[in-house]
Each structure stands twice: as C-alpha cells, then as structure tokens.
Design a protein around this motif. Structure first.
Motif, PDB file in Angstrom:
ATOM      1  N   GLN A   1       8.294  18.275  -3.988  1.00 10.55           N
ATOM      2  CA  GLN A   1       8.443  16.843  -4.209  1.00 10.55           C
ATOM      3  C   GLN A   1       9.622  16.301  -3.409  1.00 10.55           C
ATOM      4  O   GLN A   1       9.559  15.193  -2.851  1.00 10.55           O
ATOM      5  N   LEU A   2      10.710  17.074  -3.342  1.00  7.15           N
ATOM      6  CA  LEU A   2      11.879  16.660  -2.555  1.00  7.15           C
ATOM      7  C   LEU A   2      11.520  16.539  -1.080  1.00  7.15           C
ATOM      8  O   LEU A   2      11.896  15.563  -0.419  1.00  7.15           O
ATOM      9  N   ILE A   3      10.756  17.506  -0.555  1.00  5.66           N
ATOM     10  CA  ILE A   3      10.335  17.452   0.852  1.00  5.66           C
ATOM     11  C   ILE A   3       9.475  16.219   1.100  1.00  5.66           C
ATOM     12  O   ILE A   3       9.631  15.520   2.103  1.00  5.66           O
ATOM     13  N   GLY A   4       8.573  15.939   0.159  1.00  7.09           N
ATOM     14  CA  GLY A   4       7.723  14.761   0.299  1.00  7.09           C
ATOM     15  C   GLY A   4       8.521  13.471   0.298  1.00  7.09           C
ATOM     16  O   GLY A   4       8.244  12.549   1.078  1.00  7.09           O
ATOM     17  N   GLY A   5       9.544  13.386  -0.561  1.00  8.58           N
ATOM     18  CA  GLY A   5      10.385  12.198  -0.595  1.00  8.58           C
ATOM     19  C   GLY A   5      11.167  12.006   0.697  1.00  8.58           C
ATOM     20  O   GLY A   5      11.296  10.886   1.195  1.00  8.58           O
ATOM     21  N   VAL A   6      11.676  13.116   1.251  1.00  9.66           N
ATOM     22  CA  VAL A   6      12.417  13.037   2.511  1.00  9.66           C
ATOM     23  C   VAL A   6      11.498  12.593   3.643  1.00  9.66           C
ATOM     24  O   VAL A   6      11.906  11.827   4.532  1.00  9.66           O
ATOM     25  N   ILE A   7      10.248  13.059   3.639  1.00 13.95           N
ATOM     26  CA  ILE A   7       9.281  12.649   4.665  1.00 13.95           C
ATOM     27  C   ILE A   7       9.055  11.137   4.603  1.00 13.95           C
ATOM     28  O   ILE A   7       8.976  10.457   5.632  1.00 13.95           O
TER      29      ILE A   7
ATOM     30  N   LEU B   1       0.814  -1.211   0.000  1.00 11.51           N
ATOM     31  CA  LEU B   1       0.000   0.000   0.000  1.00 11.51           C
ATOM     32  C   LEU B   1       0.852   1.267   0.000  1.00 11.51           C
ATOM     33  O   LEU B   1       0.428   2.305  -0.508  1.00 11.51           O
ATOM     34  N   ILE B   2       2.058   1.188   0.565  1.00 10.41           N
ATOM     35  CA  ILE B   2       2.967   2.330   0.489  1.00 10.41           C
ATOM     36  C   ILE B   2       3.342   2.598  -0.963  1.00 10.41           C
ATOM     37  O   ILE B   2       3.352   3.745  -1.427  1.00 10.41           O
ATOM     38  N   LEU B   3       3.633   1.516  -1.695  1.00  9.90           N
ATOM     39  CA  LEU B   3       4.140   1.650  -3.056  1.00  9.90           C
ATOM     40  C   LEU B   3       3.038   1.869  -4.079  1.00  9.90           C
ATOM     41  O   LEU B   3       3.193   2.664  -5.011  1.00  9.90           O
ATOM     42  N   VAL B   4       1.913   1.164  -3.895  1.00  9.76           N
ATOM     43  CA  VAL B   4       0.830   1.249  -4.884  1.00  9.76           C
ATOM     44  C   VAL B   4       0.304   2.662  -5.022  1.00  9.76           C
ATOM     45  O   VAL B   4       0.125   3.183  -6.132  1.00  9.76           O
ATOM     46  N   TRP B   5       0.049   3.315  -3.895  1.00 12.40           N
ATOM     47  CA  TRP B   5      -0.520   4.660  -3.951  1.00 12.40           C
ATOM     48  C   TRP B   5       0.505   5.714  -4.342  1.00 12.40           C
ATOM     49  O   TRP B   5       0.163   6.887  -4.480  1.00 12.40           O
ATOM     50  N   LEU B   6       1.778   5.303  -4.519  1.00 13.62           N
ATOM     51  CA  LEU B   6       2.784   6.225  -5.049  1.00 13.62           C
ATOM     52  C   LEU B   6       2.868   6.182  -6.562  1.00 13.62           C
ATOM     53  O   LEU B   6       3.513   7.046  -7.166  1.00 13.62           O
ATOM     54  N   VAL B   7       2.231   5.192  -7.175  1.00  6.99           N
ATOM     55  CA  VAL B   7       2.205   5.130  -8.640  1.00  6.99           C
ATOM     56  C   VAL B   7       1.469   6.367  -9.150  1.00  6.99           C
ATOM     57  O   VAL B   7       0.328   6.612  -8.759  1.00  6.99           O
TER      58      VAL B   7
ATOM     59  N   THR C   1      12.626  -0.955   4.190  1.00 11.45           N
ATOM     60  CA  THR C   1      13.600  -0.912   3.100  1.00 11.45           C
ATOM     61  C   THR C   1      13.006  -0.439   1.780  1.00 11.45           C
ATOM     62  O   THR C   1      13.518   0.512   1.167  1.00 11.45           O
ATOM     63  N   PRO C   2      11.914  -1.053   1.275  1.00 12.98           N
ATOM     64  CA  PRO C   2      11.341  -0.546   0.028  1.00 12.98           C
ATOM     65  C   PRO C   2      10.815   0.875   0.156  1.00 12.98           C
ATOM     66  O   PRO C   2      10.825   1.633  -0.813  1.00 12.98           O
ATOM     67  N   GLN C   3      10.388   1.244   1.348  1.00 15.35           N
ATOM     68  CA  GLN C   3       9.901   2.605   1.563  1.00 15.35           C
ATOM     69  C   GLN C   3      11.048   3.608   1.455  1.00 15.35           C
ATOM     70  O   GLN C   3      10.884   4.692   0.877  1.00 15.35           O
ATOM     71  N   ILE C   4      12.207   3.269   2.000  1.00 16.27           N
ATOM     72  CA  ILE C   4      13.380   4.136   1.898  1.00 16.27           C
ATOM     73  C   ILE C   4      13.805   4.287   0.441  1.00 16.27           C
ATOM     74  O   ILE C   4      14.142   5.387  -0.018  1.00 16.27           O
ATOM     75  N   VAL C   5      13.772   3.174  -0.292  1.00 16.76           N
ATOM     76  CA  VAL C   5      14.144   3.217  -1.711  1.00 16.76           C
ATOM     77  C   VAL C   5      13.173   4.115  -2.489  1.00 16.76           C
ATOM     78  O   VAL C   5      13.593   4.963  -3.290  1.00 16.76           O
ATOM     79  N   ALA C   6      11.869   3.941  -2.248  1.00 13.30           N
ATOM     80  CA  ALA C   6      10.877   4.770  -2.928  1.00 13.30           C
ATOM     81  C   ALA C   6      11.047   6.241  -2.560  1.00 13.30           C
ATOM     82  O   ALA C   6      10.947   7.132  -3.419  1.00 13.30           O
ATOM     83  N   GLY C   7      11.307   6.504  -1.283  1.00 10.54           N
ATOM     84  CA  GLY C   7      11.523   7.878  -0.857  1.00 10.54           C
ATOM     85  C   GLY C   7      12.734   8.494  -1.514  1.00 10.54           C
ATOM     86  O   GLY C   7      12.715   9.674  -1.907  1.00 10.54           O
ATOM     87  N   ALA C   8      13.804   7.705  -1.667  1.00 13.59           N
ATOM     88  CA  ALA C   8      15.012   8.214  -2.322  1.00 13.59           C
ATOM     89  C   ALA C   8      14.744   8.516  -3.792  1.00 13.59           C
ATOM     90  O   ALA C   8      15.235   9.524  -4.325  1.00 13.59           O
ATOM     91  N   ILE C   9      13.971   7.659  -4.455  1.00 13.44           N
ATOM     92  CA  ILE C   9      13.654   7.882  -5.871  1.00 13.44           C
ATOM     93  C   ILE C   9      12.883   9.191  -6.039  1.00 13.44           C
ATOM     94  O   ILE C   9      13.177  10.004  -6.922  1.00 13.44           O
ATOM     95  N   VAL C  10      11.889   9.409  -5.200  1.00 17.16           N
ATOM     96  CA  VAL C  10      11.104  10.632  -5.276  1.00 17.16           C
ATOM     97  C   VAL C  10      11.964  11.846  -4.926  1.00 17.16           C
ATOM     98  O   VAL C  10      11.875  12.904  -5.568  1.00 17.16           O
ATOM     99  N   THR C  11      12.813  11.702  -3.920  1.00 14.43           N
ATOM    100  CA  THR C  11      13.642  12.819  -3.467  1.00 14.43           C
ATOM    101  C   THR C  11      14.572  13.322  -4.562  1.00 14.43           C
ATOM    102  O   THR C  11      14.698  14.532  -4.783  1.00 14.43           O
ATOM    103  N   PHE C  12      15.221  12.412  -5.262  1.00 12.32           N
ATOM    104  CA  PHE C  12      16.239  12.797  -6.234  1.00 12.32           C
ATOM    105  C   PHE C  12      15.707  12.897  -7.661  1.00 12.32           C
ATOM    106  O   PHE C  12      16.495  13.118  -8.591  1.00 12.32           O
ATOM    107  N   SER C  13      14.403  12.745  -7.833  1.00 10.90           N
ATOM    108  CA  SER C  13      13.821  12.882  -9.166  1.00 10.90           C
ATOM    109  C   SER C  13      13.903  14.332  -9.644  1.00 10.90           C
ATOM    110  O   SER C  13      13.659  15.265  -8.880  1.00 10.90           O
TER     111      SER C  13
END
Length: 283
Positions: free
Chosen positions: A235-241, A137-143, A200-212
C-alpha cells in the motif's frame, strides 16, 4: 522462453471492443502517416502511448493490476497520465483524419459542423468540466467501496479503466493544444497552470495512502495477492506511485504547455491587449 512470452502477450481478460478500437486507431494512424509527413519523434510518442494502453489493458499485466494494489496504481498512472500525454503530445488528430476513408472524412466534417456536435463539444469539452472530471476520477476510484465494486464486477472494472483513458486524453488535449484561444478552448496561461492545480489533490491522496497504518483495500486480499508482500508495504508503494511519478508526469505536461505558450508568443499568435488610455487630468 516462448511459453513465457506467450503468457504475457495473451490477454488476461479478452475484449473485442477494446481490440477493435485499438486496431482501428492504429490502422488509421499508420495509413495517415503514409499520406502525410510526420516527424519521427511524434510517431514514437504516439506508438509508445498506444503500446502502454495495450500492455496495461490487454495483456497478462492486467492480472497483476487486479491482484496487487501497487500494480493497480501503476496501471492507473499509465492509463490516466503517461499514455494519454504521449498520444496527445504526438498531435495525432490530423494524421488520424488523413488515415480515414474519404467518405468517412466527409461525414465527420459534416457532423462537426452540426448543432448536436457543437452542443456536445461545448459541454463535454468545456475546460472546467474536463479538468474536474480528470481530478474526480483519480479520487473516486480510490474510494475503498468503489474499488471493491470495480474488482468484483468486470463491467465496472472496464468502465473504470476506459474512463481513465478517455478523461486523460480529453484533459491533455486541452492542455497541449498548440492553438491560441480562440479557437483553443483554454488560454495558454491556464494550460501551464492547470497541471499544477490538478496534481495537488492527487499528491494529498497519495500521501494519505502512503502513511496509512491500516489496510484500506482488503479486496486485494480477498481476490488473492499476486506477490508475497506485506500488505502495508504494498500500500505504501502504491501511495508513493500516486504521489511522485504521477506528479512528475503532470509537471512534464505543464512544461510542454509552457513550450507551446512560448512558441505562440514568439510567432505573434497571442491576442494582444488593447493599450490602456490614461485619462487626462482636468486643469
């Protein structure tokens, strides 16, 4: 001043279903506290978690969550991580049950002993299912496409928020279980390790959003942004959160699970392994 406070208290999108469930739960807990002695710390944790759920879903805060990506991330972290963790850490099950009318408690006990309830519990509360659902659910709603649908359709938006709360409650209920296995569904060791795995997958997703370097969620521009903030900065702030605070909350949950593991060990409630007998060497 009063007008400003009223603006924040009035729901952005009113929901009778949410209000009935929230008020019913709060009344049952308050009534249960009058029947049982509940430590102050547990009461504070429960009401803090409930307050976060209400403020996130049924106040003007929801407006900002619908019109700014990083505010939406704050809302999701509260609904999926912190609020459920606080509610479950208060161990409210016994108190809520004590707060129900006697007839309801009798019916609930009968239902829990039934085949249907046991079958549903065996599937829906199976540790692998709950853990995978918590991460998915963390990843799906980030699509981006699903995020766009949720922002354009209020029914999908509410389903998204409800799914975050329910999955968070189910997951932390397994992780913070104070009982050994059985009757607990997850072993104490896995309860401690699980938050480290799910973050772990949440950190990876957050990093992807942060550095996009591209706007991943233009729907917020279409809906109208709440703040005059650069798109990539928001978007960077959201990824860091997603990356840092959410991981810290899960780490705290792992420490609480470790505390329960140590308590079970200290009280001698952990299952003991049978001693391994060495085979005699034939002479």
């Amino acid at each position: 001043m009063a007008g400003t406070i009223l603006k924040w208290v009035v729901p952005w999108e009113f929901s009778w279903v949410f209000l009935i469930v929230f008020v019913g739960t709060a009344l049952a807990y308050a009534r249960g506290c009058r029947c049982l002695r509940v430590p102050l710390a547990r009461r504070a944790a429960f009401w803090a978690g409930m307050a976060m759920i209400y403020l996130s879903l049924h106040t003007y805060f929801d407006y900002f969550a619908e019109h700014e990506f990083f505010m939406h991330r704050i809302q999701q972290v509260l609904l999926h991580h912190l609020a459920p963790l606080l509610v479950i850490a208060s161990y409210p099950g016994t108190i809520l049950r004590a707060g129900l009318p006697l007839a309801w408690r009798v019916r609930l006990r009968r239902a829990q002993g039934g085949v249907v309830w046991r079958a549903l519990g065996a599937v829906l509360l199976q540790p692998a299912v709950v853990t995978l659902g918590f991460v998915a659910l963390i990843l799906v709603w980030l699509v981006p496409d699903l995020q766009t649908l949720a922002m354009l359709d209020w029914r999908i938006y509410r389903a998204m928020n409800w799914s975050m709360v329910v999955s968070g409650l189910a997951y932390w209920w397994l992780v913070l279980d104070h009982r050994p296995k059985p009757p607990g569904r997850m072993s104490p060791g896995w309860r401690v390790l699980s938050p480290g795995i799910t973050m772990t997958p949440q950190i990876v997703a957050g990093a992807i959003v942060t550095f996009s370097k591209t706007d991943l969620y233009p729907i917020f521009e279409i809906c109208g942004r709440a703040f005059t903030l650069n798109v990539l900065t928001g978007q960077l702030i959201g990824g860091v959160i997603m990356w840092v605070p959410a991981a810290m909350i899960e780490s705290a949950g792992g420490l609480l699970a470790l505390r329960q593991w140590l308590r079970l060990s200290r009280n001698g409630r952990l299952p003991r392994r049978a001693p391994v007998r060495r085979a005699r060497v034939a002479q």
